[in-house]
Enzyme design. Structure first.
Site, PDB file in Angstrom:
ATOM      1  N   TYR A  38      31.390 -28.723 -54.026  1.00 10.89           N
ATOM      2  CA  TYR A  38      31.323 -30.102 -53.464  1.00 10.89           C
ATOM      3  C   TYR A  38      32.173 -30.725 -54.578  1.00 10.89           C
ATOM      4  CZ  TYR A  38      27.428 -27.599 -51.241  1.00 10.89           C
ATOM      5  OH  TYR A  38      26.151 -26.866 -50.797  1.00 10.89           O
ATOM      6  N   ASP A  58      23.349 -32.184 -45.707  1.00 10.45           N
ATOM      7  CA  ASP A  58      22.436 -33.551 -45.477  1.00 10.45           C
ATOM      8  C   ASP A  58      23.092 -34.483 -44.507  1.00 10.45           C
ATOM      9  OD1 ASP A  58      20.601 -32.305 -47.975  1.00 10.45           O
ATOM     10  OD2 ASP A  58      21.039 -33.514 -48.930  1.00 10.45           O
ATOM     11  N   ASP A 111      18.636 -39.684 -52.776  1.00 11.89           N
ATOM     12  CA  ASP A 111      20.319 -39.431 -52.813  1.00 11.89           C
ATOM     13  C   ASP A 111      20.369 -41.294 -52.125  1.00 11.89           C
ATOM     14  OD1 ASP A 111      19.586 -39.736 -49.896  1.00 11.89           O
ATOM     15  OD2 ASP A 111      20.269 -38.379 -49.616  1.00 11.89           O
ATOM     16  N   ARG A 157      22.083 -33.070 -54.711  1.00 11.40           N
ATOM     17  CA  ARG A 157      21.083 -34.287 -55.242  1.00 11.40           C
ATOM     18  C   ARG A 157      19.600 -33.703 -56.199  1.00 11.40           C
ATOM     19  NH1 ARG A 157      17.182 -34.516 -50.619  1.00 11.40           N
ATOM     20  NH2 ARG A 157      17.742 -32.247 -50.040  1.00 11.40           N
TER      21      ARG A 157
END
Length: 314
Positions: free
Chosen positions: A79, A51, A93, A185
């Site tokens: 992540y 993203d 987000d 997300r």
């Protein structure tokens, strides 16, 4: 002009992989465009989008290595990031519009840990509207930006671990280890729903994507500086190193046969013979990858992908 004609007109350069440390605010395609300028070739693609908000590991395949993308492992993906509790957004987000604000105290750390544990394993996840998933051929994010909304079928995803690294209310610092196709997300959104307070992903950084690690990554400005000095090619990792497969050296006759799609005998093995379905990296006398081969039931090696630019002509 055909793709082959364009390739012939491009300046020569190595085939392989480079890992860019994607900066926040750029799309993955923006990074691909910058890399195309740096390496002087349009034959570049990424191995898994990030993203715009996210940073970190964005692997790119260059030139003939684009043929190998389906054979490069994409798992696990790792992540680190922060989830803000108490505020939910329409994009899940920090870039989205706020759609919910919690009233009252936020949950304590024990409740957060327990909720995180509930998302570990094989789970069903609904992809966000602001995503590249397509509905009737159109990316969902385009529909969402027109104010549209469609029902999305849940998908099976695998979360290997979802751990809290620190709790600094309203921020929960987390590490996620998951398989490809998982939307972090959506994990943030679902966590907020589970806790009853709403949540969104405040920031995210990918530190691993399959064989590509953060320590392999080069900053985009460093890549551009290397290109300005004519040194960008030194950043390219050879395909055989990335694939991590057993290597088989082919002689000139075998190289020619493989380049035309022919099979070759498997070399004698010191241990048990390779199992049918297993793969090997075929290299030339200089150790350059020329093909990806698969072992068949007759114990011969058949080409899955041939890198024609390095295969002999004849």
């Amino acid at each position: 002009m055909s793709r082959g004609a364009r390739a012939r007109r491009e300046p020569p350069g190595p085939s392989g992989f480079v890992v860019v440390d994607k900066p926040s605010g750029m799309t993955s395609h923006d990074v691909v465009d910058a890399a195309r300028r740096a390496f002087g070739t349009r034959r570049i693609g990424h191995l898994g989008t990030l993203d715009p908000l996210a940073t970190g590991v964005l692997p790119l395949a260059l030139r003939d290595a684009t043929k190998l993308v389906p054979y490069v492992g994409s798992d696990p993906k790792v992540y680190v990031g922060s989830i803000e509790l108490g505020v939910a957004t329409d994009t899940f987000d920090a870039e989205g519009q706020v759609v919910q604000r919690a009233e009252g105290p936020l949950p304590g750390p024990d409740a957060v840990r327990a909720a995180l544990a509930g998302f570990v394993g094989e789970i069903l996840q609904v992809p966000p509207m602001y995503s590249s998933v397509k509905h009737e051929g159109e990316p969902l994010h385009r529909i969402a930006r027109r104010g549209g909304h469609v029902e999305r079928a849940p998908r099976k995803v695998t979360v290997h671990s979802f751990e809290m690294r620190a709790y600094r209310p309203p921020l929960v610092d987390v590490e996620v280890v998951c398989a490809a196709g998982t939307y972090v997300r959506s994990l943030a959104e679902d966590l907020g729903r589970e806790l009853g307070c709403g949540a969104h992903l405040a920031n995210l950084r990918r530190t691993r994507s399959g064989p590509f690690l953060a320590e392999h990554a080069v900053a985009l400005d460093a890549l551009e500086a290397a290109a300005a000095c004519g040194e960008a090619d030194a950043l390219v990792r050879p395909p055989a190193d990335v694939l991590g497969l057993p290597r088989v050296a082919l002689n000139a006759t075998q190289l020619k046969r493989v380049s035309h799609g022919g099979d070759v005998p498997a070399p004698p093995a010191a241990g048990p013979p390779p199992a049918p379905g297993s793969r090997v990296a075929a290299v030339d006398a200089e150790g350059t990858l020329v093909a990806l081969l698969e072992v068949r039931a007759d114990r011969r090696l058949y080409p899955l992908r041939v890198l024609l630019s390095v295969a002999p002509q004849g």
